[in-house]
Scaffold this motif. Structure first.
Motif: not given
Lengths: 140, 233
Positions: A74-96
């Protein structure tokens, strides 16, 4: 789990099962099914087996190993699909710097189309040089 | 009055959605044909399943609450259930899709399919002696794998969110059918056939069954609607 991911990715997916992982790198699939999807099944089956046999033995450690794999998935898909591939425009401006390093390393891994010349096989933990790249600039 | 219970439930389920379909901001009435085709297509296997389970006593109907017309062991109302329930569900999805930008939910497709397939498989393996649980799990796994990997449906996340919202309607409708607020339930379940976990009076399997039925009707609806949209161009 991260260690297992690194080993499986480097020695299995980029090893003897490269035939299945290849189209994830070069997008050569022609049919509807990307061969890389078979890994979904390959990871789900041991998880199901562990959870099933663990439940039969009064929810012993096997069940929790299975549960752990599922949660990692679940973490994998969450990070991979949502964060890395930006499937959701969420955390796009993350500065971490941590997230930026993950994204950068994943990109670096995909730069290589062949089986042998890969780098950055990890997923939630990537080579130090990537962390340094962003943690150092964050300090400035 | 009691004999109208089941038919009134169906009427209340569809009436608002049906009237709203003609609203010029919605115009779902343009898609009635596509909807009816897809609902009937999915109803065929689901009614066969219903006839099978009624015949073997997995569940049965209290005909005191129905008009008394019975076909293949199922009250007429139960036949109409397979048109009315999907109607409200597809209508709701249609509206959400039209008025909100929900495409970002496709980022959850992988997680939903991965977790659902694992949970359904483990439950099916552990409870293979409970026929309703087993068949529901198998149908759900097959549907999700087909939609995600073969049909490449990118709307599973969207449909799942809409289905979660639809719980607001599902719980009262299925609640009454399974006996919430009534002296005896309209639909009765053999305790040996399912897990025994209930939401109010609704067996948990009903929610999963409803989810799969919704996904399938939606899949065909989108296909027929697409063909119609193409032809109009």
């Amino acid at each position: 789990m991260e260690g297992a991911t690194w080993i499986i990715h480097k020695y299995v997916m980029h090893g003897f099962l490269w035939v299945l992982h290849k189209d994830h790198h070069d997008h050569s699939n022609e049919g509807v099914l990307e061969k890389n999807d078979y890994f979904f099944v390959l990871f789900a089956i041991p998880t199901i087996a562990l959870m099933y046999f663990g439940s039969l033995k009064d929810f012993n450690y096997l069940f929790y190993i299975g549960l752990g794999i599922m949660l990692y998935g679940m973490v994998y898909f969450f990070v991979h699909d949502i964060f890395i591939h930006q499937r959701i425009k969420f955390l796009t401006k993350a500065k971490s710097p941590y997230f930026l390093a993950l994204r950068r390393a994943h990109k670096q891994h995909h730069k290589h189309i062949g089986k042998e010349d890969g780098e950055c096989f990890g997923f939630l933990f990537v080579p130090f040089s990537y962390f340094k790249m962003y943690f150092n600039s964050a300090k400035k | 009055m009691m004999a109208y219970a089941y038919s009134l439930i169906l009427l209340f389920t569809i009436i608002i959605c049906f009237i709203a379909s003609f609203d010029k901001r919605i115009l779902f009435n343009h898609h009635f044909g596509a909807f009816v085709k897809s609902a009937i297509l999915v109803a065929v296997p689901f009614i066969a399943w219903d006839v099978w389970f009624t015949a073997t006593g997995v569940w049965w109907f209290n005909t005191d609450y129905t008009l008394g017309i019975v076909l293949a062991g199922l009250p007429l109302e139960e036949w109409l259930f397979f048109i009315c329930i999907p109607f409200s569900c597809v209508f709701t999805y249609f509206c959400f899709d039209k008025f909100f930008k929900l495409d970002w939910l496709l980022g959850f497709n992988n997680i939903i399919v991965f977790v659902s397939v694992i949970i359904c498989s483990v439950i099916a393996l552990l409870h293979d002696d409970k026929i309703y649980t087993l068949v529901t799990a198998i149908v759900t796994i097959t549907t999700l794998i087909y939609l995600h990997f073969i049909a490449r449906a990118d709307w599973i996340g969207k449909a799942s969110l809409v289905f979660t919202i639809l719980m607001l309607g599902f719980i009262p409708v299925n609640g009454v059918l399974t006996g919430t607020g009534l002296e005896t339930p309209i639909v009765n379940y053999n305790p040996e056939g399912f897990l025994g976990i209930r939401i109010l009076t609704i067996p948990i399997e009903d929610a999963v069954y409803g989810y799969t039925q919704f996904l399938l009707v939606l899949y065909f609806f989108k296909r027929f609607k697409h063909t119609r949209d193409e032809n109009e161009r």
